[in-house]
Design an enzyme around this catalytic site. Sequence first.
Site, PDB file in Angstrom:
ATOM      1  NE  ARG A   1      -3.835  -1.949   1.784  1.00 51.21           N
ATOM      2  CZ  ARG A   1      -5.213  -2.226   2.379  1.00 51.21           C
ATOM      3  NH1 ARG A   1      -5.108  -1.675   3.813  1.00 51.21           N
ATOM      4  NH2 ARG A   1      -6.512  -3.211   2.199  1.00 51.21           N
TER       5      ARG A   1
ATOM      6  CE1 TYR B   1      -1.819  -0.438  -7.688  1.00 55.77           C
ATOM      7  CE2 TYR B   1      -1.526  -2.284  -9.926  1.00 55.77           C
ATOM      8  CZ  TYR B   1      -1.041  -1.033  -9.314  1.00 55.77           C
ATOM      9  OH  TYR B   1      -0.272  -0.676  -9.609  1.00 55.77           O
ATOM     10  CD  GLU B   2      -1.758  -4.588  -3.691  1.00 54.84           C
ATOM     11  OE1 GLU B   2      -1.805  -5.145  -1.898  1.00 54.84           O
ATOM     12  OE2 GLU B   2      -1.246  -5.055  -3.544  1.00 54.84           O
ATOM     13  N   GLY B   3      -6.601  -2.871  -2.453  1.00 53.98           N
ATOM     14  CA  GLY B   3      -7.637  -1.936  -1.623  1.00 53.98           C
ATOM     15  C   GLY B   3      -7.767  -0.306  -2.014  1.00 53.98           C
TER      16      GLY B   3
ATOM     17  CD  GLN C   1      -5.561   2.024   1.411  1.00 52.15           C
ATOM     18  OE1 GLN C   1      -4.979   1.730   2.360  1.00 52.15           O
ATOM     19  NE2 GLN C   1      -5.745   0.423   0.752  1.00 52.15           N
TER      20      GLN C   1
END
Lengths: 596, 596
Positions: free
Chosen positions: A297, A438-440, A445
């Site tokens: 992240r 992506y990655e949340g 977040q």
Amino acid sequence: MTYRAPVKDFMFGLKELAGLEQLTHIPEFAEAGLDTAAAVLEECARFNENVVAPLNWEGDRNPSSWKDGVVTTTPGFKEAFRQFGDGGWQGLQHPEAFGGQGLPKAIGAACIEMINSANLSFALCPLLTDGAIEALLTAGSDEQKALYLPPMVEGRWTGTMNLTEPQAGSDLAAVRTKAEPQPDGTYKIFGTKIFITYGEHDMAENIVHLVLARVVGAPEGVKGISLFIVPKFIVNADGSLGERNDAHCVSIEHKMGIKASPTAVLQFGDHGGAIGHLVGQENRGLEYMFIMMNAARFAVGVQGIAVAERAYQKAVQYARDRVQSRPVDGSVAGAAPIIHHADVRRMLMTMRACTEGCRALALVAGAAYDAAHHHPDADTRQANQTFYEFMVPLIKGYSTEMSLEVTSLGVQVHGGMGFIEETGAAQYYRDAKILTIYEGTTAIQANDLVGRKTGRDGGRTAKALAAQIEQTEALLAARDSAAAQSFARNLKAARLAFVDVVEFVAGHGKASPNLVFAGSVPYLMLAGNLMAGWQMGRALLAAQDALNEGEDSAFMQAKIVTAQFYAEHILARVPGLRDTVVHGGGSVCAMPLDAF
Amino acid sequence: MTYRAPVKDFMFGLKELAGLEQLTHIPEFAEAGLDTAAAVLEECARFNENVVAPLNWEGDRNPSSWKDGVVTTTPGFKEAFRQFGDGGWQGLQHPEAFGGQGLPKAIGAACIEMINSANLSFALCPLLTDGAIEALLTAGSDEQKALYLPPMVEGRWTGTMNLTEPQAGSDLAAVRTKAEPQPDGTYKIFGTKIFITYGEHDMAENIVHLVLARVVGAPEGVKGISLFIVPKFIVNADGSLGERNDAHCVSIEHKMGIKASPTAVLQFGDHGGAIGHLVGQENRGLEYMFIMMNAARFAVGVQGIAVAERAYQKAVQYARDRVQSRPVDGSVAGAAPIIHHADVRRMLMTMRACTEGCRALALVAGAAYDAAHHHPDADTRQANQTFYEFMVPLIKGYSTEMSLEVTSLGVQVHGGMGFIEETGAAQYYRDAKILTIYEGTTAIQANDLVGRKTGRDGGRTAKALAAQIEQTEALLAARDSAAAQSFARNLKAARLAFVDVVEFVAGHGKASPNLVFAGSVPYLMLAGNLMAGWQMGRALLAAQDALNEGEDSAFMQAKIVTAQFYAEHILARVPGLRDTVVHGGGSVCAMPLDAF
């Protein structure tokens, strides 16, 4: 040259904002002072400018392709990745015990920005490998570390994160991939994973898939998920490669951007079961995966900064070259390069200010990570860890959202030419859009910010940050310059807005979760804007001091102007966001579902 | 079905906001009341939903292609365009004397939105043809009108606008294309035009290029530009087609979006000279071209609304279908469709509110155009013309900038699937980016707003609008509902901010042009947001009245919720923009050029 690394700005940030010299008091980083940083950054700049950046547009035109389970990357990628490994770049932040260089994350963040500016698609392979290395460092057995880490750190093998399944994107509780224990202590893995970045490619000798799966009989939900190493080729005890594992790439996606980066669908166990090795303990997979995800992240936030920087540089170049129309102030007699037009300046300054603000925040957070992990004093470690953890969702969420605005402005500066693919500005616009996903996603977040980072301690961490910001305000207010005065005013308004929102979030989260989560993304945008702005305020102070001492006057003047612009144009957005969060929650969920 | 035309919302806007019934007091529009509108819109919806919309994604996958000067459009386009012509859709707003239906622009705006929602690339061909028809109606000779207009209105021939040259984009003073007078009264045209939308294609029997060129010996700059008809095939006196003219398509562009729409490079006169016919008088070309451009600017603004609507519909559908995670408020026990999540709701409401606000403004402005052109009373005509002219840069500038945000949110709602081209959400994101560029970039619209629309009359028109908005505020404030009260508060703050900015712009434009033009785009965003918001405030009032009278309660309730959301989330951005304009001008141009 299509990209010039902003080494001067990195060095300014490391020295004046991130406090790199202070990190050298930590034994591990005794050698990692400004001289080391300068040497590493110069070398990293050379490599990325000359080797990686020229492959960026080629990757868009000639993306990775799939045939019969084999993925062929863009011509030039394989050779560049070999040079990347040979140069020691994969090992930059990793321990010397496994062949790395053990440099601070603060310096690493600058290097990660450079490779991502040079080529977002290419950089994803080492980015994912970094995450896999961190997970193994934390949770792997000594044997696993010894077997897997050296070739990964060396850049001969790469790593992947296998979380997503067709029915389980953001919601990992829904993971269905199955792990069956075998008598020899290994597991057989069965399932389908999608959206696996560099899940298959031809740049490395082996690929170390880290896979979330459910051991047969494990509890439902996130508490029943375990983490497995599933190498593409089975690794023999001596480290040599054995048989091909039953993990196969059945297709790759046709994407809007980052086309050179293969996004694989991986099928595990269609031919009898893929051999997997448990990492750590059963059912603790999510915890380990969060180690990777948190590293990733931060890195994805830096990707936002990176693509913004590249878009900015391209736009500046075009604005200098393109001659069109007479400026309204009559400063040029005839048609002038469009950089003379006020709105082009506004666009370029917006791009620059947002990029520099987010960069400053990432460098500062990187240094906090270093202190959190390596400082000898436990309280200092804890304070830095708290700071870092608060910043991660902002760096991921805000820097990537910012990159959408910046890359859009980048196209806009180019006018009609921006819409033509060959110009190259459009690629950044297309590439950047994955970063908020992506990655949340940004909303994930924002949930983290609202729940774990603000609600859990009743807003204590957030308010402590506000108190620190107030100190910066006082320093700015004490300066005579118009820039500092303007900054102090805007920073104060933004800080007060932040405190209002923190109190709202901390006060209403339990009783009215929808009301609070309805404002979660605006809160994230507000907080990210403010934290990046705070660093720009610190930068303004440092630049004025440096000017007074006669240092690099053009650079410092530009920093002051950019900071003032940030205050008046970017920070100025914050109070409106406060109103949205505090007064607007009710109308978000008021629409009956069938009325949409 | 991938698109459902929002006919109910069009009818609401025409009846309650644009005052369509009042237009029927104008003799030309006596028959064009609500019943006519409903019938036309229903028919238009059917055509676009069933015939045009299904070709949208196909156009992206299989764009127009060029070979040896010939452009082949996406399979299905030619047949659909024939049906479009046969249905009388090209002639909707054009005079009955030339085969059109003479309907008001207010109704036309709704139809233009529908075809653009269905297929932005396809719709560009009739959009440009509309502009060419308007220019010939205004400036063409009777003979030219008789020869060219009927087949254009019928949809058998199409039209183009030829302004841009490689060195002359926004700056038409730099046009170099040359016109040599011939003894027979025609001209020979020589030059290169780029970015010519539908400059060559296979959907029509003939293409009527309207070309800006400089007659040999004409003055420098914009005062020496004339407008010419340069048909692809020479038109004989009886209207039959003669020889191929010397106007050839030498290539088409490879673009990020609207790929099915061929963007041509046209070469005039490479084989002896293209035959051109002067439109109107020599050296008045720019004036005539502005007729086309103003029609086209309004239409491009509607394109922004259209693509936003399509993106919204797709996102709603995905949010209903995609099951992921448990809602934070516990309203669903397990994983739920993501439309239950607060941030998804926030995104969908943002998309919806922005789209409905801009649509309302376009319909209202369309009706003002109708009154400005056809009302028997001169003062009424003038008042409406002033209103319309103020709104055009806002409709073009704000609606298209809004569409970037909405289509980006549309991708975001889809998560990772949004980045996969086959999903379709990415196409809207890519397509929309051209809208803030062509027919005058957002900065060009903002220059128009600052200079001609605000500065020229010292802010009088703008302040008169503010006074009207104040009346709406008073009506809202007099209502009891929380929605109306919230709206009144936010509208007041936005209106006051607008007045501050207008005073700043009108007061400083001459002495400090850079200071004012530095804030021109933020001013445009502020004014567009406010004017669309004003219409949403009027919509709220009308919806409450309708509810009280027992009309369509679900629709009216949704309108009220959407309006309240607009006030609290979109209008709330306005005061920050004021601060940016009024206090931020200095830092925009402070950076030395070589410091970028």
